[in-house]
Each structure stands twice: as structure tokens, then as C-alpha cells.
Design a protein around this motif. Structure first.
Motif, mmCIF file in Angstrom:
data_model
loop_
_atom_site.group_PDB
_atom_site.id
_atom_site.type_symbol
_atom_site.label_atom_id
_atom_site.label_comp_id
_atom_site.label_asym_id
_atom_site.label_seq_id
_atom_site.Cartn_x
_atom_site.Cartn_y
_atom_site.Cartn_z
ATOM 1 N N VAL A 415 0.881 -1.328 0.017
ATOM 2 C CA VAL A 415 0.184 0.121 0.146
ATOM 3 C C VAL A 415 0.829 1.291 -0.011
ATOM 4 C CG1 VAL A 415 -1.546 1.408 1.580
ATOM 5 C CG2 VAL A 415 -2.103 -1.031 1.076
ATOM 6 N N ARG A 416 1.887 1.282 1.009
ATOM 7 C CA ARG A 416 2.851 2.209 0.922
ATOM 8 C C ARG A 416 3.402 2.715 -0.593
ATOM 9 N NH1 ARG A 416 7.455 1.451 3.259
ATOM 10 N NH2 ARG A 416 6.762 0.039 4.664
ATOM 11 N N LEU A 417 3.821 1.565 -1.222
ATOM 12 C CA LEU A 417 4.504 1.755 -2.605
ATOM 13 C C LEU A 417 3.483 2.353 -3.536
ATOM 14 C CD1 LEU A 417 6.148 -1.716 -3.413
ATOM 15 C CD2 LEU A 417 7.308 0.645 -3.017
ATOM 16 N N ILE A 418 2.314 2.201 -3.447
ATOM 17 C CA ILE A 418 1.285 2.751 -4.258
ATOM 18 C C ILE A 418 1.028 4.062 -3.895
ATOM 19 C CG2 ILE A 418 -1.245 2.781 -4.953
ATOM 20 C CD1 ILE A 418 0.328 0.241 -5.921
ATOM 21 N N GLN A 419 1.061 4.514 -2.643
ATOM 22 C CA GLN A 419 0.889 5.812 -2.186
ATOM 23 C C GLN A 419 1.916 6.730 -2.567
ATOM 24 O OE1 GLN A 419 -0.254 5.012 1.712
ATOM 25 N NE2 GLN A 419 -2.307 4.815 1.385
ATOM 26 N N ASP A 420 3.528 6.161 -2.247
ATOM 27 C CA ASP A 420 4.465 6.977 -2.335
ATOM 28 C C ASP A 420 4.786 7.273 -3.874
ATOM 29 O OD1 ASP A 420 4.703 6.746 0.343
ATOM 30 O OD2 ASP A 420 6.481 5.419 0.372
ATOM 31 N N ASN A 421 4.289 6.477 -4.847
ATOM 32 C CA ASN A 421 4.421 6.724 -6.096
ATOM 33 C C ASN A 421 3.411 7.234 -6.758
ATOM 34 O OD1 ASN A 421 7.556 5.504 -6.636
ATOM 35 N ND2 ASN A 421 6.705 3.976 -5.098
ATOM 36 N N GLY A 422 2.486 7.505 -6.088
ATOM 37 C CA GLY A 422 1.267 8.216 -6.747
ATOM 38 C C GLY A 422 0.517 7.308 -7.719
ATOM 39 N N LEU A 423 0.600 5.944 -7.357
ATOM 40 C CA LEU A 423 -0.254 4.990 -8.467
ATOM 41 C C LEU A 423 -1.535 4.617 -7.766
ATOM 42 C CD1 LEU A 423 3.017 2.687 -8.800
ATOM 43 C CD2 LEU A 423 2.453 4.651 -10.126
ATOM 44 N N GLU A 424 -2.070 3.835 -8.781
ATOM 45 C CA GLU A 424 -3.443 3.265 -8.417
ATOM 46 C C GLU A 424 -3.029 1.701 -8.174
ATOM 47 O OE1 GLU A 424 -6.690 4.066 -10.971
ATOM 48 O OE2 GLU A 424 -5.552 5.831 -11.950
ATOM 49 N N TYR A 425 -3.824 1.172 -7.357
ATOM 50 C CA TYR A 425 -3.492 -0.141 -6.966
ATOM 51 C C TYR A 425 -3.625 -1.077 -8.348
ATOM 52 C CZ TYR A 425 -4.258 1.062 -2.187
ATOM 53 O OH TYR A 425 -4.268 1.599 -0.971
ATOM 54 N N ARG A 426 -4.399 -0.820 -9.351
ATOM 55 C CA ARG A 426 -4.469 -1.875 -10.454
ATOM 56 C C ARG A 426 -3.160 -1.662 -11.073
ATOM 57 N NH1 ARG A 426 -6.868 1.324 -14.784
ATOM 58 N NH2 ARG A 426 -7.669 3.132 -13.851
ATOM 59 N N ASN A 427 -2.396 -0.540 -10.989
ATOM 60 C CA ASN A 427 -1.079 -0.316 -11.719
ATOM 61 C C ASN A 427 -0.067 -1.505 -11.445
ATOM 62 O OD1 ASN A 427 -1.418 3.270 -11.670
ATOM 63 N ND2 ASN A 427 -2.473 1.846 -12.926
ATOM 64 N N LEU A 428 -0.096 -2.026 -10.236
ATOM 65 C CA LEU A 428 0.683 -2.994 -9.654
ATOM 66 C C LEU A 428 0.140 -4.303 -9.829
ATOM 67 C CD1 LEU A 428 3.785 -2.972 -9.008
ATOM 68 C CD2 LEU A 428 3.065 -3.005 -6.586
ATOM 69 N N LYS A 429 0.380 -5.123 -10.480
ATOM 70 C CA LYS A 429 -0.297 -6.414 -10.364
ATOM 71 C C LYS A 429 0.808 -7.429 -9.930
ATOM 72 C CE LYS A 429 -2.007 -5.471 -14.959
ATOM 73 N NZ LYS A 429 -3.357 -5.667 -15.340
ATOM 74 N N LEU A 430 -0.134 -8.281 -9.098
ATOM 75 C CA LEU A 430 0.694 -9.252 -8.436
ATOM 76 C C LEU A 430 0.815 -10.849 -8.768
ATOM 77 C CD1 LEU A 430 -0.381 -8.041 -4.713
ATOM 78 C CD2 LEU A 430 1.342 -7.090 -6.082
ATOM 79 N N GLU A 431 1.928 -11.396 -9.043
ATOM 80 C CA GLU A 431 2.053 -12.660 -9.572
ATOM 81 C C GLU A 431 2.162 -13.640 -8.325
ATOM 82 O OE1 GLU A 431 4.088 -13.575 -12.977
ATOM 83 O OE2 GLU A 431 3.329 -12.016 -14.212
ATOM 84 N N VAL A 432 1.289 -14.481 -8.287
ATOM 85 C CA VAL A 432 1.600 -15.517 -7.087
ATOM 86 C C VAL A 432 1.531 -16.867 -7.806
ATOM 87 C CG1 VAL A 432 0.802 -16.408 -4.881
ATOM 88 C CG2 VAL A 432 0.342 -14.075 -5.536
ATOM 89 N N THR A 433 2.766 -17.530 -7.831
ATOM 90 C CA THR A 433 2.530 -19.057 -8.295
ATOM 91 C C THR A 433 1.543 -19.911 -7.869
ATOM 92 O OG1 THR A 433 3.914 -20.333 -7.272
ATOM 93 C CG2 THR A 433 5.021 -18.632 -8.481
#
Ligand code: C2E
Ligand code: MG
Ligand code: MG
Length: 564
Positions: A415-433
Motif C-alpha cells: 500500500v505504501r509503495l502505491i501511495q508513495d509513487n502516486g499510483l493506483e492499485y491496479r497499476n501494480l499487479k501481483l503474480e503468485v505462483t
């Protein structure tokens, strides 16, 4: 030798030999230290054993006797719950009989003509001690499920073979079952037991044809000590085929590590190496066989170096993030959709190292989170930089490891990464094997569900490589299915693979999931995938993973397309 229990009651030894002179000779040697009873043939021996089964500490057994031979005695003993625990030392003049006796469960040999008194006393004393010690740990010489030797006995016998038969060139082979705990968790212990039993049975069949012994260890490891084999791959296939026959619905994958005979090395060391080799192919379904040789040794040293160097690598920014595009292939022409962040290590001495060489290593000791945090941060910054520079938002997926999912600070960090970089959550996708879902599923599902509720998009990576079945997908908190590369690899040649891909795409559609095909290398593969309705494609056909400055060309091209 002082034995404390001698004060209480002498231990009882049964001497079995048809020759009176031999019985007498052994009696003279043993009578000071033990209570000795006698039998003249196998029949009598069994009677004596049954009469004294709880008092007998050991049996010294001649092999060649009238009425009933020593071998037959051992066969009876082995089949007899009451007698099995009594150790047997074989008396023999014939070297050739020793291995067979060992296989049948003899604990040691005394050769005729008899060795020096001290030697005999020492051996008898030692075996009694060993067997008493062992009975505290495990009362059985054999593992009930597989009928292979239990651990201690196995090494005891392996050592004996090694010491008394240096002319035999023995391999150490370790066989292991991938994700055995998942197999149990998903299919029940009964099924897991069946798998173990069938492997045990096949190993025993193998040992009928080949000189050797085997043991089961820590649930799903099988250790085989046998004369040098001509073809390890064939051997692994033999076991794998048996396992394949258990159920059409469950994939059970075996892996094998071998330390081939080369020079005289003690069994315990041989097995350490075979085990190390076996662990190196953990999760490697493409190539589940590893033979320990100089390469493996080099690899171990390299691993050690990488483990030592990781902190410096992070501090000195030797870790670099590459980006590989995913294209929407239902559009014409295909359009850039997002990218996957993939780590590389620019090592000052070793050059560029690919993640295949260090990710599994760091996953093994939890340090993978250091790598992952680094990548997430880089990726988030990179999205922001591109947004700034091109006024274009390229979503990037990052890989999550199992250890990350169990980290209580995960959510805050992301969450901090999103906020600190002014992104939206859907910009960072998470790949889980996929395999992370099947390991300890409940906890993983909770964490992932939570992240998805916040707004992150979740991609299930390497789908089809592990154990989730298609029907489990409907309950999983995911947005995108990334098909494992193995499905795509042969779709041009293999009709079944193509049908499987089509099936996966159809089910994903039904569940309203997007599908990514990974590892697409040729135009032919692309065309087939487009026909199945697959949405997204990642692979060398479009581009290898690229450093950010090179990736910018793809962004530029996309922007040009957008503007028409
Ligand atoms: P993955 O997440 O399934 O990534 C896809 C891998 O397939 C990448 O390998 C990519 O370079 C490779 N690939 C893409 N297209 C093709 C193709 O057309 N043909 C072939 N043969 N290969 C293709 P890479 O970069 O070597 O990464 C391997 C694995 O290492 C990844 O598999 C992922 O599991 C892991 N990994 C990479 N970066 C990270 C990271 O930052 N964190 C963690 N935890 N794991 C990472
Ligand atoms: Mg991935
Ligand atoms: Mg993948």
C-alpha cells in the motif's frame, strides 16, 4: 567391556550351529559375559527363539544346517512379529552368502574359522547395544508401509556392505516426491500412503534384480544403496511410471539425485551428496534427475557465494529489473497491455545471473523477500517515471514468493509503495505462483483475498505446473490466469496440448478470468492461441525481458499506435 546391566541379569545369546565343535567354541568365548543357549538346527532355533523371545538379546546363526537352513530361519523370523526385533549375526565361511543374509536382515557376520575372541565379543556386544538402542527409537527394522529398512538399520547395513565388500561398487540414489504434503492435503493420507507403498513395492522389485538395500526416510524420501546402475534416467522413469498409474486425476512427480560410485566414500557421505543433488532439482518437473558430480560441487560453492553476496548486491544495486511486455493479442495489431518485472543480478565477478540460478536458492532460506522488496520498489518507481515521461501508464506485474505472503507487513508495504509513487492499485499487479496457493492454502487465500479487496489485481502464475485443478479456480481470489509455459511449448506439434490450452482458456472465460500465455516464441503458437480466445501473450515472439531504456521503445511504439 563393562556392561551395567550385567549386574542385573546376563543377556541371553542363542548359538545355532549343527557342528558341536562350533557351538562349544562360541560357548567358551561368550559364557563369561552372557547366558548362552544352543540349538542344532533351524527348527530348534525357531523353537528356542519363540520360547525366549522376550529375553533373547541376539542369535548367532549358522547358514548351512540340516533340517532347516539359516536362511529359512531368517525368513521365518522376518515374518514373525514376535521375533523380528531380535538381531541375528550370521556365521559363515562363504563371502557370497553375506549379501543375501544382509538383505534378509542379518545384522552382522562372523566368519569361519572364527575370528579372535575379542573380535567376536566386540561384535556381539556392539550389535546388542545397537539393537537395544534402536528399540527405544523404533522397534521395527522395517518401515511398515513400504517394508523397506528403517533409517538406522539401513545405514548400519550400508556401512557393513561398504566395509566388508569394498569390491562392490555402490551408488547412492535418493528419490523424493514433489510436494508430498500437498498430495496428502489434497487427496487424503490414504492416497499419500498408496503412493509411498507403490514406490516401496517397485523399489523392492528393483532390488530383486539388483544387489542393494533401501530405506524410507522422513515421509517421502527413499534412499537406495545399490550396485552401480547403467541408466539413472531409465530407473527414475521406471518409478515415475508406476506412480503415474495410481490415479488419472492426480499428478505425482518424483525427483532423483544420484551420487554414483567413484571412489571409496562412506555411505553416509554418499547419501548427503545424493540428497543435495536431489534437492537441486526440487520443483524442476522438466528435468527431475540430478547426478552429483563436479558440476554439482561447483554449484554448491556458487550457491554459497550467492548467499554471501546478496546483501552487498542490494546495497550496491547490482540487482537490476528487466521488463517483459504482455500483449493483447485479440486486438489487431496486438497492443501493449502491461509488463512483468523480472530480476537479474549483475554480479561483479560472475556476470549477469538469471533468476533461475538464485530465486529458488533464496526461496529456500527466506531471503527471497529481500529480492522481492527491491523489485517491487523499482517497479513502482518505474511505473511512476514512465507515467511522468510519457504520460502513459504501463501496469507492471511483480512476482510474490511464498515467504512474502506469510510476511505480516506485506499489505502495508504494498500500500505504501502505491501511495508513495502516486499510483493506483491496479497499476501494480501481483503474480503468485500456483504452488503457493496449494501450500497452506487457507492462509494464502486469506492474504491474497485481502490484497484483492484493496484493489490489487492478482495473477496466478505458472498455472498447471502444480496441483490446483480447474474446478478449484472458481473459489480463488484471482483476476488473471497465467498458463504455465509447458502448455504452449508443443501446441504446434501436439494436438492434446492444444486441446488442453483451449480447455483452460474456456474455463477461465467462464470464470471471467483473463488468460495469459507465457513462453510464446513463434508465429504459429501465437496464431493458435489467438484462435483459442487467449487474451494476452508474453514471450520471446514479442520481446525478451528488457532493461527499462530498451523497453521505452515499445512504449513509444504503443503511443504512436494510439495516436493512429
Ligand atoms: P515467471 O514468473 O514464470 O517468469 C517468466 C519466465 O519466462 C522469465 O524467466 C521469462 O524470461 C521467461 N520467458 C518469457 N518468455 C519466454 C519465451 O518465449 N521462452 C522461454 N523459454 N522463456 C520465456 P526469468 O526472467 O528467467 O525468470 C524465471 C523465474 O524466476 C520467473 O518465472 C519467476 O518465477 C522467478 N522470478 C523472476 N523475477 C523474480 C522476482 O523478482 N521475484 C521472485 N520471487 N521471483 C522472480
Ligand atoms: Mg511471473
Ligand atoms: Mg510464469
Amino acid at each position: 567391556m563393562m556392561k551395567s546391566n550385567k549386574i542385573q541379569r546376563p543377556q541371553m545369546v542363542l548359538v545355532v550351529d549343527d557342528q558341536e565343535i562350533n557351538r562349544d567354541a562360541l560357548g567358551v568365548i561368550l559364557e563369561d559375559d552372557y547366558e548362552v543357549i544352543y540349538a542344532e538346527n533351524g527348527q530348534e532355533a525357531l523353537e528356542q527363539m519363540r520360547a525366549h523371545s522376550s529375553e533373547l538379546s541376539i542369535v548367532l546363526l549358522d547358514l548351512m544346517m540340516p533340517v532347516m537352513s539359516g536362511f529359512e530361519v531368517m525368513e521365518h523370523v522376518r515374518a514373525d512379529e514376535q521375533l523380528r526385533h531380535i538381531p541375528i549375526i550370521v556365521l559363515t565361511a562363504e563371502k557370497s552368502a553375506e549379501l543375501q543374509a544382509l538383505k534378509m536382515g542379518a545384522a552382522d557376520f562372523i566368519t569361519k574359522p572364527f575370528d579372535a575372541h575379542e573380535v567376536i565379543l566386540a561384535r556381539v556386544g556392539r550389535i546388542i547395544e545397537l539393537s537395544e538402542g534402536r528399540q527405544l527409537i523404533s522397534t521395527a527394522e522395517h518401515d511398515k508401509l513400504t517394508m523397506l529398512y528403517s533409517r538406522n538399520f539401513f545405514f548400519e547395513y550400508a556401512n557393513r556392505l561398504f566395509r566388508y565388500h569394498p569390491e562392490m561398487h555402490m551408488d547412492a540414489i535418493v528419490l523424493n516426491i514433489e510436494q508430498f504434503h500437498n498430495i496428502n492435503a489434497l487427496n487424503g493420507r490414504e492416497f499419500g500412503d498408496d503412493v509411498l507403498r507403490i514406490i516401496g513395492k517397485e523399489i523392492r522389485a528393483f532390488l530383486h534384480e539388483t544387489e542393494g538395500i533401501a530405506s524410507r526416510f522422513e515421509a517421502d524420501e527413499f534412499d537406495i544403496y545399490c550396485v552401480k546402475q547403467p541408466d539413472y534416467r531409465a530407473l527414475l522413469n521406471r518409478f515415475q511410471e508406476k506412480v503415474n498409474g495410481i490415479s488419472p486425476n492426480v499428478n505425482v512427480h518424483l525427483r532423483m539425485g544420484v551420487k554414483p560410485w567413484r571412489e571409496e566414500v562412506e555411505p553416509i557421505l554418499l547419501f548427503d551428496r545424493a540428497r543435495a543433488a536431489c534437492n537441486m532439482v526440487r520443483g524442476n518437473y522438466q528435468n527431475p534427475l540430478m547426478i552429483y558430480d563436479e558440476d554439482v560441487r561447483t554449484r554448491e560453492l556458487l550457491n554459497q557465494q550467492l548467499l554471501n553476496d546478496l546483501r552487498t548486491a542490494v546495497e550496491e544495486r547490482q540487482l537490476v529489473v528487466f521488463y517483459q511486455p504482455k500483449y493483447n493479442v485479440q486486438a489487431d495489431p496486438p497492443r501493449l497491455s502491461s509488463a512483468e518485472a523480472l530480476i537479474r543480478w549483475k554480479h561483479p565477478e560472475l556476470g549477469m545471473i538469471s533468476p533461475g540460478s538464485f530465486v529458488p536458492l533464496f526461496e529456500g532460506n527466506g531471503q527471497i523477500s529481500i529480492v522481492d522488496h527491491y523489485v517491487w520498489e523499482e517497479a513502482a518507481k518505474q511505473i511512476a517515471r514512465w507515467k511522468e515521461k510519457y504520460n502513459y501508464t504501463l501496469p507492471v506485474s511483480v512476482n510474490l514468493s511464498r515467504a512474502d505472503v506469510f510476511d505480516p507487513t506485506l499489505e502495508d508495504r504494498l500500500v505504501r509503495l502505491i501511495q508513495d509513487n502516486g499510483l493506483e492499485y491496479r497499476n501494480l499487479k501481483l503474480e503468485v505462483t500456483e504452488s503457493a496457493y496449494t501450500d497452506n492454502a487457507k492462509r494464502v487465500l486469506d492474504v491474497i483475498r485481502r490484497l484483492r479487496e484493496i484493489g490489487f489485481e492478482i495473477e496466478m502464475d505458472d498455472f498447471g505446473s502444480g496441483y490446483s485443478s480447474l474446478n478449484m479456480l472458481s473459489d480463488m481470489p484471482i483476476d488473471v490466469l497465467k498458463m504455465d509455459m509447458k502448455f504452449v511449448r508443443n501446441i504446434e506439434e501436439n494436438e492434446t496440448d492444444l486441446r488442453l490450452v483451449k480447455l483452460i482458456v474456456d474455463i477461465a472465460k467462464y470464470l471471467k478470468l483473463d488468460v495469459v500465455a507465457e513462453g510464446v516464441e513463434t508465429e504459429g503458437q501465437l496464431a493458435l492461441l489467438q484462435n483459442t480466445g487467449c487474451d494476452l501473450v508474453q514471450g520471446y515472439y514479442f520481446s525478451r525481458p528488457l532493461p527499462p531504456d530498451e523497453f521505452e521503445k515499445l512504449i513509444q511504439r504503443e503511443i504512436d499506435l494510439e495516436r493512429g
